[in-house]
Design an enzyme around this catalytic site. Structure first.
Site, PDB file in Angstrom:
ATOM      1  N   ARG A  43       0.853  -1.179   0.000  1.00  0.00           N
ATOM      2  CA  ARG A  43       0.000   0.000   0.000  1.00  0.00           C
ATOM      3  C   ARG A  43       0.897   1.240   0.000  1.00  0.00           C
ATOM      4  O   ARG A  43       1.700   1.427   0.908  1.00  0.00           O
ATOM      5  CB  ARG A  43      -0.910   0.038   1.228  1.00  0.00           C
ATOM      6  CG  ARG A  43      -1.841  -1.159   1.353  1.00  0.00           C
ATOM      7  CD  ARG A  43      -2.928  -1.121   0.314  1.00  0.00           C
ATOM      8  NE  ARG A  43      -3.867  -2.206   0.505  1.00  0.00           N
ATOM      9  CZ  ARG A  43      -4.052  -3.184  -0.361  1.00  0.00           C
ATOM     10  NH1 ARG A  43      -3.355  -3.223  -1.481  1.00  0.00           N
ATOM     11  NH2 ARG A  43      -4.944  -4.129  -0.122  1.00  0.00           N
ATOM     12  N   GLU A  47      -5.578  34.634   4.150  1.00  0.00           N
ATOM     13  CA  GLU A  47      -5.934  34.581   2.737  1.00  0.00           C
ATOM     14  C   GLU A  47      -6.925  35.651   2.298  1.00  0.00           C
ATOM     15  O   GLU A  47      -6.913  36.053   1.139  1.00  0.00           O
ATOM     16  CB  GLU A  47      -6.468  33.190   2.372  1.00  0.00           C
ATOM     17  CG  GLU A  47      -5.393  32.128   2.476  1.00  0.00           C
ATOM     18  CD  GLU A  47      -5.795  30.791   1.895  1.00  0.00           C
ATOM     19  OE1 GLU A  47      -6.928  30.647   1.390  1.00  0.00           O
ATOM     20  OE2 GLU A  47      -4.960  29.875   1.949  1.00  0.00           O
ATOM     21  N   GLU A  99      -5.138  12.197   4.610  1.00  0.00           N
ATOM     22  CA  GLU A  99      -5.526  13.591   4.798  1.00  0.00           C
ATOM     23  C   GLU A  99      -6.991  13.707   5.176  1.00  0.00           C
ATOM     24  O   GLU A  99      -7.857  13.091   4.564  1.00  0.00           O
ATOM     25  CB  GLU A  99      -5.284  14.409   3.526  1.00  0.00           C
ATOM     26  CG  GLU A  99      -5.677  15.866   3.705  1.00  0.00           C
ATOM     27  CD  GLU A  99      -5.571  16.692   2.441  1.00  0.00           C
ATOM     28  OE1 GLU A  99      -5.461  17.922   2.576  1.00  0.00           O
ATOM     29  OE2 GLU A  99      -5.601  16.129   1.332  1.00  0.00           O
ATOM     30  N   GLU A 117       4.200  33.870   1.547  1.00  0.00           N
ATOM     31  CA  GLU A 117       5.009  34.526   0.513  1.00  0.00           C
ATOM     32  C   GLU A 117       4.958  33.817  -0.834  1.00  0.00           C
ATOM     33  O   GLU A 117       5.200  34.440  -1.861  1.00  0.00           O
ATOM     34  CB  GLU A 117       6.453  34.700   0.974  1.00  0.00           C
ATOM     35  CG  GLU A 117       7.179  33.392   1.214  1.00  0.00           C
ATOM     36  CD  GLU A 117       8.592  33.603   1.745  1.00  0.00           C
ATOM     37  OE1 GLU A 117       9.474  32.821   1.355  1.00  0.00           O
ATOM     38  OE2 GLU A 117       8.789  34.532   2.542  1.00  0.00           O
TER      39      GLU A 117
END
Length: 179
Positions: free
Chosen positions: A36, A95, A118, A137
């Site tokens: 895997r 953001e 995730e 940045e």
């Protein structure tokens, strides 16, 4: 019938700033073995910011892996030992420049459990106060405001392609369309 796989061996292949990659040798329920390939990710948040006039704030940015400019909810990687809601507040301000005192968790989901661990936590942000954006940045971001109807149309015609953004907008629409 058991479906679980027992990890017999774990080999680290890559360690990076955002992801790690490993290959696990697993024993299958029928006593056979398989490999895997697993991408490890520390987790992320996505925020669906809603203005006082019910506009959704999105960010537009170039995404190198897909070689395209995408329209997305503000989002980012959870830092080590950082609580997801703190990350949500941080990413919202970085953001978009907007701040809020509170966020409400809507849901969490695995992005691609076939090869990655995730998890993304989706938050709703309201009662926004304008501020100054301060993106990382290496981020070039434009802020866009859309009505829920405009956002739904952009999903329907394929202009919003990002999964976390689609999930967040559809969840918001389904939770709040009757209010």
């Amino acid at each position: 019938m058991t479906m679980e796989e027992k990890t017999m061996k774990c080999e680290r292949v890559y360690e990076g700033r955002i992801i790690n990659v490993r290959v696990d040798t697993v024993e299958l329920p029928d006593k056979k073995y398989s490999k895997r390939e697993i991408v490890e990710h520390p987790g992320a948040v996505g925020i669906i910011p809603i203005t006082s006039d019910k506009k959704i704030i999105l960010v537009k940015q170039f995404r190198k892996p897909v070689e395209d400019i995408l329209l997305e909810i503000p989002a980012g990687k959870i830092e080590p030992k950082e609580e997801p809601y703190i990350c949500a507040l941080r990413e919202l301000e970085e953001e978009t420049g907007f701040k809020t005192d509170t966020v409400e968790k809507l849901l969490e989901f695995y992005t691609t459990p076939g090869f990655s661990n995730e998890i993304i936590h989706i938050y709703l942000a309201e009662n926004l106060k304008e501020g100054i954006a301060n993106p990382d940045e290496d981020e070039n971001i434009d802020v866009v405001e859309l009505s829920i109807e405009e956002a739904m149309e952009k999903i329907n015609i394929g202009e919003i392609k990002d999964a976390k953004t689609i999930i967040a907008i559809l969840t918001y629409f389904n939770l709040y369309k009757y209010k």
